[in-house]
Design an enzyme around this catalytic site. Structure first.
Site, PDB file in Angstrom:
ATOM      1  N   GLY A   5       0.827  -1.204   0.000  1.00  0.00           N
ATOM      2  CA  GLY A   5       0.000   0.000   0.000  1.00  0.00           C
ATOM      3  C   GLY A   5       0.857   1.248   0.000  1.00  0.00           C
ATOM      4  O   GLY A   5       1.739   1.405   0.836  1.00  0.00           O
ATOM      5  N   GLY A  44      -0.453   4.417   0.188  1.00  0.00           N
ATOM      6  CA  GLY A  44      -1.248   5.560   0.636  1.00  0.00           C
ATOM      7  C   GLY A  44      -0.383   6.392   1.568  1.00  0.00           C
ATOM      8  O   GLY A  44       0.849   6.336   1.528  1.00  0.00           O
ATOM      9  N   VAL A  60      -1.925  -7.527  -3.699  1.00  0.00           N
ATOM     10  CA  VAL A  60      -1.535  -8.567  -2.728  1.00  0.00           C
ATOM     11  C   VAL A  60      -2.784  -9.330  -2.325  1.00  0.00           C
ATOM     12  O   VAL A  60      -3.837  -8.744  -2.060  1.00  0.00           O
ATOM     13  CB  VAL A  60      -0.863  -7.915  -1.494  1.00  0.00           C
ATOM     14  CG1 VAL A  60      -0.662  -8.938  -0.389  1.00  0.00           C
ATOM     15  CG2 VAL A  60       0.452  -7.286  -1.902  1.00  0.00           C
ATOM     16  N   GLU A  75     -18.799  17.389   3.038  1.00  0.00           N
ATOM     17  CA  GLU A  75     -18.166  18.162   1.954  1.00  0.00           C
ATOM     18  C   GLU A  75     -18.866  17.900   0.613  1.00  0.00           C
ATOM     19  O   GLU A  75     -19.012  18.813  -0.207  1.00  0.00           O
ATOM     20  CB  GLU A  75     -16.646  17.923   1.883  1.00  0.00           C
ATOM     21  CG  GLU A  75     -16.199  16.514   1.632  1.00  0.00           C
ATOM     22  CD  GLU A  75     -14.750  16.249   2.057  1.00  0.00           C
ATOM     23  OE1 GLU A  75     -14.142  17.081   2.757  1.00  0.00           O
ATOM     24  OE2 GLU A  75     -14.227  15.178   1.684  1.00  0.00           O
ATOM     25  N   ASP A  80      -5.122   3.369   8.374  1.00  0.00           N
ATOM     26  CA  ASP A  80      -6.538   3.056   8.578  1.00  0.00           C
ATOM     27  C   ASP A  80      -6.786   1.586   8.887  1.00  0.00           C
ATOM     28  O   ASP A  80      -7.841   1.231   9.406  1.00  0.00           O
ATOM     29  CB  ASP A  80      -7.335   3.410   7.309  1.00  0.00           C
ATOM     30  CG  ASP A  80      -7.593   4.902   7.186  1.00  0.00           C
ATOM     31  OD1 ASP A  80      -7.088   5.665   8.032  1.00  0.00           O
ATOM     32  OD2 ASP A  80      -8.311   5.296   6.243  1.00  0.00           O
ATOM     33  N   ALA A 109      -5.321  11.107   7.716  1.00  0.00           N
ATOM     34  CA  ALA A 109      -4.028  11.115   7.042  1.00  0.00           C
ATOM     35  C   ALA A 109      -2.854  11.391   7.996  1.00  0.00           C
ATOM     36  O   ALA A 109      -1.838  10.675   7.932  1.00  0.00           O
ATOM     37  CB  ALA A 109      -4.060  12.117   5.896  1.00  0.00           C
TER      38      ALA A 109
HETATM   39  C1  FAD Z   1     -13.098  10.823   0.596  1.00  0.00           C
HETATM   40  C2  FAD Z   1     -12.108  10.864   1.729  1.00  0.00           C
HETATM   41  C3  FAD Z   1     -11.802  12.073   2.336  1.00  0.00           C
HETATM   42  C4  FAD Z   1     -10.893  12.129   3.378  1.00  0.00           C
HETATM   43  N1  FAD Z   1     -10.594  13.345   3.930  1.00  0.00           N
HETATM   44  C5  FAD Z   1      -9.649  13.419   4.887  1.00  0.00           C
HETATM   45  C6  FAD Z   1      -9.248  14.689   5.395  1.00  0.00           C
HETATM   46  O1  FAD Z   1      -9.771  15.732   4.999  1.00  0.00           O
HETATM   47  N2  FAD Z   1      -8.259  14.715   6.344  1.00  0.00           N
HETATM   48  C7  FAD Z   1      -7.662  13.577   6.779  1.00  0.00           C
HETATM   49  O2  FAD Z   1      -6.758  13.648   7.604  1.00  0.00           O
HETATM   50  N3  FAD Z   1      -8.029  12.363   6.326  1.00  0.00           N
HETATM   51  C8  FAD Z   1      -9.001  12.259   5.384  1.00  0.00           C
HETATM   52  N4  FAD Z   1      -9.375  11.032   4.895  1.00  0.00           N
HETATM   53  C9  FAD Z   1      -8.783   9.825   5.490  1.00  0.00           C
HETATM   54  C10 FAD Z   1      -7.398   9.560   4.955  1.00  0.00           C
HETATM   55  O3  FAD Z   1      -7.385   9.657   3.560  1.00  0.00           O
HETATM   56  C11 FAD Z   1      -6.976   8.174   5.432  1.00  0.00           C
HETATM   57  O4  FAD Z   1      -6.943   8.187   6.839  1.00  0.00           O
HETATM   58  C12 FAD Z   1      -5.611   7.802   4.900  1.00  0.00           C
HETATM   59  O5  FAD Z   1      -5.649   7.736   3.492  1.00  0.00           O
HETATM   60  C13 FAD Z   1      -5.150   6.469   5.466  1.00  0.00           C
HETATM   61  O6  FAD Z   1      -3.904   6.150   4.917  1.00  0.00           O
HETATM   62  P1  FAD Z   1      -3.491   4.636   4.698  1.00  0.00           P
HETATM   63  O7  FAD Z   1      -2.093   4.661   4.208  1.00  0.00           O
HETATM   64  O8  FAD Z   1      -3.821   3.842   5.897  1.00  0.00           O
HETATM   65  O9  FAD Z   1      -4.465   4.089   3.567  1.00  0.00           O
HETATM   66  P2  FAD Z   1      -4.758   4.643   2.123  1.00  0.00           P
HETATM   67  O10 FAD Z   1      -4.291   6.024   1.954  1.00  0.00           O
HETATM   68  O11 FAD Z   1      -6.182   4.331   1.859  1.00  0.00           O
HETATM   69  O12 FAD Z   1      -3.832   3.741   1.187  1.00  0.00           O
HETATM   70  C14 FAD Z   1      -4.032   2.369   1.023  1.00  0.00           C
HETATM   71  C15 FAD Z   1      -3.279   1.933  -0.215  1.00  0.00           C
HETATM   72  O13 FAD Z   1      -3.255   0.521  -0.239  1.00  0.00           O
HETATM   73  C16 FAD Z   1      -3.492   0.080  -1.569  1.00  0.00           C
HETATM   74  N5  FAD Z   1      -4.041  -1.265  -1.469  1.00  0.00           N
HETATM   75  C17 FAD Z   1      -5.173  -1.653  -0.832  1.00  0.00           C
HETATM   76  N6  FAD Z   1      -5.324  -2.983  -0.917  1.00  0.00           N
HETATM   77  C18 FAD Z   1      -4.265  -3.445  -1.616  1.00  0.00           C
HETATM   78  C19 FAD Z   1      -3.862  -4.742  -2.041  1.00  0.00           C
HETATM   79  N7  FAD Z   1      -4.572  -5.824  -1.757  1.00  0.00           N
HETATM   80  N8  FAD Z   1      -2.713  -4.868  -2.751  1.00  0.00           N
HETATM   81  C20 FAD Z   1      -1.978  -3.755  -3.070  1.00  0.00           C
HETATM   82  N9  FAD Z   1      -2.321  -2.506  -2.683  1.00  0.00           N
HETATM   83  C21 FAD Z   1      -3.445  -2.358  -1.964  1.00  0.00           C
HETATM   84  C22 FAD Z   1      -4.479   1.108  -2.107  1.00  0.00           C
HETATM   85  O14 FAD Z   1      -4.456   1.138  -3.515  1.00  0.00           O
HETATM   86  C23 FAD Z   1      -3.953   2.389  -1.495  1.00  0.00           C
HETATM   87  O15 FAD Z   1      -3.004   3.023  -2.311  1.00  0.00           O
HETATM   88  C24 FAD Z   1     -10.284  10.939   3.841  1.00  0.00           C
HETATM   89  C25 FAD Z   1     -10.592   9.721   3.244  1.00  0.00           C
HETATM   90  C26 FAD Z   1     -11.496   9.679   2.188  1.00  0.00           C
HETATM   91  C27 FAD Z   1     -11.807   8.362   1.526  1.00  0.00           C
END
Ligand code: FAD
Length: 438
Positions: free
Chosen positions: A13, A15, A81, A172, A301, A317
């Site tokens: 991931g 993100g 994955v 939003e 997350d 984030a």
């Molecule tokens: C619409 C929306 C608005 C938001 N607004 C805010 C905000 O204003 N402020 C804030 O702080 N937070 C906000 N958030 C929350 C924030 O985006 C998340 O908390 C943050 O993205 C979490 O990061 P992460 O790295 O855990 O997961 P993510 O950023 O979701 O990244 C997960 C990654 O894993 C990859 N992935 C998933 N499964 C697999 C797999 N099986 N194999 C390979 N890759 C995989 C995905 O493609 C992705 O790139 C928002 C979320 C959304 C959906």
């Protein structure tokens, strides 16, 4: 060189969590493989801007390879994955296996349909660029189909956009959709009046934005109403149909239904064999590793961790970014033979945008609403957006639409059918339709 093999770190991931872990780890003597099922990092906080035609996808997403360019110890792989074999230290992709010394799983979470996955095609959620483009398509198409119908002599179809879930995403979306109907599109149609569109936000709990203090929730509700949104709290959705949302005996016709409720962690969490909470988040140790496997970390997350005061670290984030960096530092400590440190979340404040010049913000005990909160939201998001070019373009776009109300990315791409359209005519003539009134 001391002849020791270089440890291999696999990160699933890219993100906020995975990417920041990789960028921080790149400073240490390790080999990193960063796998994602897409080739880009999406700035999810601005997805609603793509869904509401304010920004284009390339302005809020960037290729992963480009972000990590120049770091010779990072390898980027495109792939999904599917599973893990923790005993053999292996990550499984459809066509190959990857070995690791350390594994960081940062696969994120999505929205939950509370056991009703059949609602998903009728009420898309917002998580990926594809979701945003589908929402944009449905919203813009609804106005076009209504215009075509009215232009051929029919009555103006009542356009109801229903958003389920009064968290930050629902708020939003509702605020911005209302501005589109009342401002951006107001004078562009000949046969329909877009201002007659109803934007209805349904929240199952007693107040919107429940993670914020009560005064800010109330202010957000007032600001939404000021933008023309109908807000209904304690409105528990019990069914979603092609052109209607059901709440017990109440039936609300809807040309477009959007889903912004619930959290479901990536299914990869369960594949690790560690305990999970009801949303599927992995219950991690204080250093973000999983029980029984010091070499496996879950962050962002997908992780469930309570801070020192017993509060769950929020799925935002900044938490994912901090966890990515903290995990990189703990791996470095292992390599240096020093003890790991437990993760400590530093909450620098929370912001939620509602629409043009409308937002709420909480910085400790300081609560702000309206224009100043919106300006803070704007600059924080610009600051964290990846790439100078994107920051500049987004700043220009925002300034332009602030003064003109224009939404520059109003393209309908793909299919030109709307799942609700034919059903909507029938809804208009039902005797048991909505009891919710404006
Ligand atoms: C619409 C929306 C608005 C938001 N607004 C805010 C905000 O204003 N402020 C804030 O702080 N937070 C906000 N958030 C929350 C924030 O985006 C998340 O908390 C943050 O993205 C979490 O990061 P992460 O790295 O855990 O997961 P993510 O950023 O979701 O990244 C997960 C990654 O894993 C990859 N992935 C998933 N499964 C697999 C797999 N099986 N194999 C390979 N890759 C995989 C995905 O493609 C992705 O790139 C928002 C979320 C959304 C959906």
């Amino acid at each position: 060189m001391n002849g020791k093999p270089v440890p291999q770190v696999v990160i699933v991931g890219s993100g906020f969590g995975g990417l920041n872990a990789a960028l921080r780890l790149a400073h240490y003597p390790v080999r990193i493989t960063l796998i994602d099922r897409t080739n880009h990092h999406t700035f999810q906080p601005l997805l609603y801007e793509v869904a509401t035609a304010g920004l284009s996808p390339g302005e809020i997403a960037a290729p992963i390879r480009w972000i990590v360019r120049g770091r010779r110890n990072i390898e980027v792989l495109l792939g999904e994955v599917q599973d893990f074999d923790l005993a053999r230290h292996v990550v499984k992709l459809p066509d190959r296996e990857l070995s690791y010394d350390y594994l960081i799983v940062a696969a994120g979470a999505s929205h939950a349909y509370f056991g009703h996955d059949e609602w998903e095609p009728l009420a898309p959620g917002l998580k990926t660029i594809e979701d945003a483009l589908e929402i944009r398509r449905r919203v813009l198409l609804a106005f076009e189909l209504a215009e075509r119908e009215a232009a051929s002599g029919g009555a103006q179809v009542q356009l109801n956009f229903v958003i389920v879930g009064g968290g930050p995403t629902g708020v939003e979306l509702a605020g911005t959709l209302s501005e589109i109907a009342r401002r951006a599109l107001a004078d562009e149609f000949s046969s329909i009046d877009p201002k007659r569109t109803r934007i209805i936000l349904l929240e199952g709990g007693p107040r919107i934005l429940p993670t914020y203090p009560e005064d800010l929730s109330r202010s957000a509700e007032d600001q939404l109403r000021g933008l023309g949104v109908e807000v209904h709290t304690s409105a528990m959705v019990t069914g979603v149909e092609a052109a209607a949302v059901l709440m017990g005996n109440t039936r609300l016709p809807a040309v477009v239904t959007l889903w912004a409720a619930g959290v479901a962690a990536s299914p990869l969490g369960k594949k690790l064999g560690a305990p999970t909470d009801r949303a599927g988040r992995v219950l991690v140790n204080p250093d973000l590793s999983i029980p029984g496997h010091r070499e496996v970390f879950v962050i962002g997350d997908l992780a469930a961790l309570k801070d020192e005061s017993g509060q769950l670290v929020p799925g935002v984030a900044p938490a994912a970014i901090q966890q990515g960096r903290a995990t990189a530092r703990n791996i470095a400590r292992d390599l240096q033979g020093t003890p790991r440190k437990n993760f400590h979340y530093v909450n620098k404040g929370s912001l939620a945008t509602i629409g043009r010049a409308a937002a709420i913000a909480q910085f400790g005990k300081i609560h702000i609403s309206g224009f100043v909160a919106w300006l803070s939201w704007l600059f924080v998001h610009l600051f964290f957006l990846i790439g100078f070019r994107n920051r500049l373009i987004v700043l220009i776009q925002w300034a332009w639409s602030y003064f003109t109300y224009e939404r520059g990315a109003r393209l309908i791409t793909g299919d030109q059918t709307l799942p609700s359209w034919t059903e909507l005519q029938r809804e208009e003539h039902r005797s048991d339709k909505e009891t919710i009134s404006a």
